[in-house]
Design a protein around this motif. Sequence first.
Motif, PDB file in Angstrom:
ATOM      1  N   PRO A   1      -9.859   0.994   6.399  1.00  0.00           N
ATOM      2  CA  PRO A   1      -8.491   0.730   7.147  1.00  0.00           C
ATOM      3  C   PRO A   1      -7.601   0.390   6.025  1.00  0.00           C
ATOM      4  O   PRO A   1      -7.827   0.152   4.994  1.00  0.00           O
ATOM      5  CB  PRO A   1      -8.894  -0.262   7.871  1.00  0.00           C
ATOM      6  CG  PRO A   1     -10.518  -0.549   7.901  1.00  0.00           C
ATOM      7  CD  PRO A   1     -10.939   0.235   6.678  1.00  0.00           C
ATOM      8  N   THR A   2      -6.339   0.312   6.489  1.00  0.00           N
ATOM      9  CA  THR A   2      -5.241  -0.327   5.603  1.00  0.00           C
ATOM     10  C   THR A   2      -4.804  -1.545   6.496  1.00  0.00           C
ATOM     11  O   THR A   2      -4.868  -1.580   7.741  1.00  0.00           O
ATOM     12  CB  THR A   2      -4.136   0.674   5.254  1.00  0.00           C
ATOM     13  OG1 THR A   2      -3.241  -0.129   4.300  1.00  0.00           O
ATOM     14  CG2 THR A   2      -3.407   1.157   6.529  1.00  0.00           C
ATOM     15  N   TYR A   3      -4.588  -2.699   5.828  1.00  0.00           N
ATOM     16  CA  TYR A   3      -4.042  -3.885   6.577  1.00  0.00           C
ATOM     17  C   TYR A   3      -2.859  -4.269   6.248  1.00  0.00           C
ATOM     18  O   TYR A   3      -2.251  -4.068   5.445  1.00  0.00           O
ATOM     19  CB  TYR A   3      -5.318  -4.774   5.704  1.00  0.00           C
ATOM     20  CG  TYR A   3      -6.763  -4.881   6.173  1.00  0.00           C
ATOM     21  CD1 TYR A   3      -7.142  -5.166   7.476  1.00  0.00           C
ATOM     22  CD2 TYR A   3      -7.148  -3.876   5.242  1.00  0.00           C
ATOM     23  CE1 TYR A   3      -8.689  -4.809   7.629  1.00  0.00           C
ATOM     24  CE2 TYR A   3      -8.725  -3.641   5.424  1.00  0.00           C
ATOM     25  CZ  TYR A   3      -9.369  -4.182   6.523  1.00  0.00           C
ATOM     26  OH  TYR A   3     -10.694  -3.769   6.768  1.00  0.00           O
ATOM     27  N   VAL A   4      -2.401  -5.222   7.344  1.00  0.00           N
ATOM     28  CA  VAL A   4      -1.038  -6.089   7.419  1.00  0.00           C
ATOM     29  C   VAL A   4      -1.424  -7.620   7.356  1.00  0.00           C
ATOM     30  O   VAL A   4      -2.335  -7.894   7.789  1.00  0.00           O
ATOM     31  CB  VAL A   4      -0.285  -5.703   8.329  1.00  0.00           C
ATOM     32  CG1 VAL A   4       0.795  -6.653   8.515  1.00  0.00           C
ATOM     33  CG2 VAL A   4       0.535  -4.448   8.063  1.00  0.00           C
ATOM     34  N   LEU A   5      -0.475  -8.104   6.318  1.00  0.00           N
ATOM     35  CA  LEU A   5      -0.823  -9.596   6.116  1.00  0.00           C
ATOM     36  C   LEU A   5       0.609 -10.433   6.435  1.00  0.00           C
ATOM     37  O   LEU A   5       1.625  -9.951   6.036  1.00  0.00           O
ATOM     38  CB  LEU A   5      -1.032  -9.951   4.692  1.00  0.00           C
ATOM     39  CG  LEU A   5      -2.419  -9.303   4.042  1.00  0.00           C
ATOM     40  CD1 LEU A   5      -2.406  -9.092   2.575  1.00  0.00           C
ATOM     41  CD2 LEU A   5      -3.555 -10.077   4.461  1.00  0.00           C
TER      42      LEU A   5
ATOM     43  N   SER B   1       0.839  -1.279   0.069  1.00  0.00           N
ATOM     44  CA  SER B   1       0.004   0.064   0.006  1.00  0.00           C
ATOM     45  C   SER B   1       0.807   1.357  -0.063  1.00  0.00           C
ATOM     46  O   SER B   1       1.684   1.433   0.974  1.00  0.00           O
ATOM     47  CB  SER B   1      -1.017  -0.014   1.283  1.00  0.00           C
ATOM     48  OG  SER B   1      -1.569   1.306   1.507  1.00  0.00           O
ATOM     49  N   SER B   2       0.499   2.183  -0.980  1.00  0.00           N
ATOM     50  CA  SER B   2       1.141   3.519  -1.050  1.00  0.00           C
ATOM     51  C   SER B   2       0.123   4.447   0.188  1.00  0.00           C
ATOM     52  O   SER B   2       0.981   5.355   0.813  1.00  0.00           O
ATOM     53  CB  SER B   2       1.268   4.218  -2.293  1.00  0.00           C
ATOM     54  OG  SER B   2      -0.353   4.571  -2.797  1.00  0.00           O
TER      55      SER B   2
ATOM     56  N   GLY C   1       2.860  -8.185   3.776  1.00  0.00           N
ATOM     57  CA  GLY C   1       2.285  -7.539   2.950  1.00  0.00           C
ATOM     58  C   GLY C   1       1.453  -6.480   3.249  1.00  0.00           C
ATOM     59  O   GLY C   1       0.931  -6.653   4.265  1.00  0.00           O
ATOM     60  N   ALA C   2       1.225  -5.423   2.574  1.00  0.00           N
ATOM     61  CA  ALA C   2       0.196  -4.287   3.066  1.00  0.00           C
ATOM     62  C   ALA C   2      -0.641  -4.057   1.981  1.00  0.00           C
ATOM     63  O   ALA C   2      -0.597  -3.827   0.858  1.00  0.00           O
ATOM     64  CB  ALA C   2       1.069  -3.173   3.333  1.00  0.00           C
TER      65      ALA C   2
ATOM     66  N   VAL D   1       4.585  -0.368  -3.477  1.00  0.00           N
ATOM     67  CA  VAL D   1       4.360  -1.030  -4.951  1.00  0.00           C
ATOM     68  C   VAL D   1       2.925  -1.213  -5.352  1.00  0.00           C
ATOM     69  O   VAL D   1       2.460  -1.702  -6.160  1.00  0.00           O
ATOM     70  CB  VAL D   1       5.167  -2.424  -4.940  1.00  0.00           C
ATOM     71  CG1 VAL D   1       6.479  -2.152  -4.899  1.00  0.00           C
ATOM     72  CG2 VAL D   1       4.413  -3.485  -3.799  1.00  0.00           C
ATOM     73  N   GLY D   2       2.369  -0.673  -4.321  1.00  0.00           N
ATOM     74  CA  GLY D   2       0.669  -0.787  -4.491  1.00  0.00           C
ATOM     75  C   GLY D   2       0.231  -2.154  -3.775  1.00  0.00           C
ATOM     76  O   GLY D   2       0.766  -3.145  -3.545  1.00  0.00           O
TER      77      GLY D   2
END
Length: 324
Positions: A267-271, A19-20, A63-64, A46-47
């Motif tokens: 929200p923005t997430y983390v994996l 995620s940017s 990953g985001a 990188v998106g």
Amino acid sequence: MATALPVMAHAADITGAGSSFAAPIYGAWGADGRSAAGVNLNYQTVGSSAGQNQILAGTVDFGASDVPMDRQKLENAHLFQFPTVMGGIVPVINLPGVAANQIQLDGPTLAAIYRGEIEQWNDPKIAALNPGMKLPDTPVATVHRADGSGTTAVFTGYLARVSPEWREGQGAGASISWPGGIGARGNDGVAASVRNTEGAIGYVEYAFAANAHMTTVKLKNHSGAYVAPGMDSFSRAAEAADWKDASHFAVDLLDTTGPGAWPIVSPTYVLVPVPTGKTDHGPAVRKFFGYALKNGDAAALRLDYVPVPANVKTDILQQWDSAK
């Protein structure tokens, strides 16, 4: 764009990508985490689509993504997903002489602009939403993300929710077939294209708009009020989140009810792989985000993000530790 942080003696190195939208806060937490948590972060912007692909391929430690991963895919890949912060996606425009939040738009009109049905800023549909305002006859130039983007998925998800024409024609997703306009990579690329194109309209994460002093607009929300983007309107949307029933913490914050809620919040997430010890750097990733969730609210607020509620953070850390 890579945020490579200096390596400290005896510190662990971790890599993340995606995620940017989340890049500014991960950069801030990375700077703090070098000394406080003893973890060096290298984050590649990188998106969201690439972020999901890279964690599935095992080429990064986390990953985001601004779009939550499908439940079945999470379970098949043995991944744990959690939100880190929440933020608003905002339309930004380049119209000389027009001040921030002076123009009002609603969802269907915003969708019509991106569908190419509105070609000039003084179109009657825009004029009807802005009585008494002298609008320029400047041609409209739409700007969208050219890369697979969680920001795009959130933005198009909103358009699909408020516009049947958009839902049936273009749909929602990280990458869609745009009716036209200018493509740019990353939030920073969209912001640059809007700044360089008179008459342009684009969509970016709020921190990019605020830091670049870009011209935002008011949007009509679910309750019928025109609201300006900002921490107050984002927080009002976040207050409506149904965390209790959200599978894998995937809450829906689009077009929520409430008189002051901004309609495009996510929200923005983390994996991360689970269990934590499954990878060489898993414990360092847990240490880094454990530190960030407990100590990162000040940095989040400074960068115009809404922190995750304290009780949700507690659930995240407990579920992460017990994930099998």
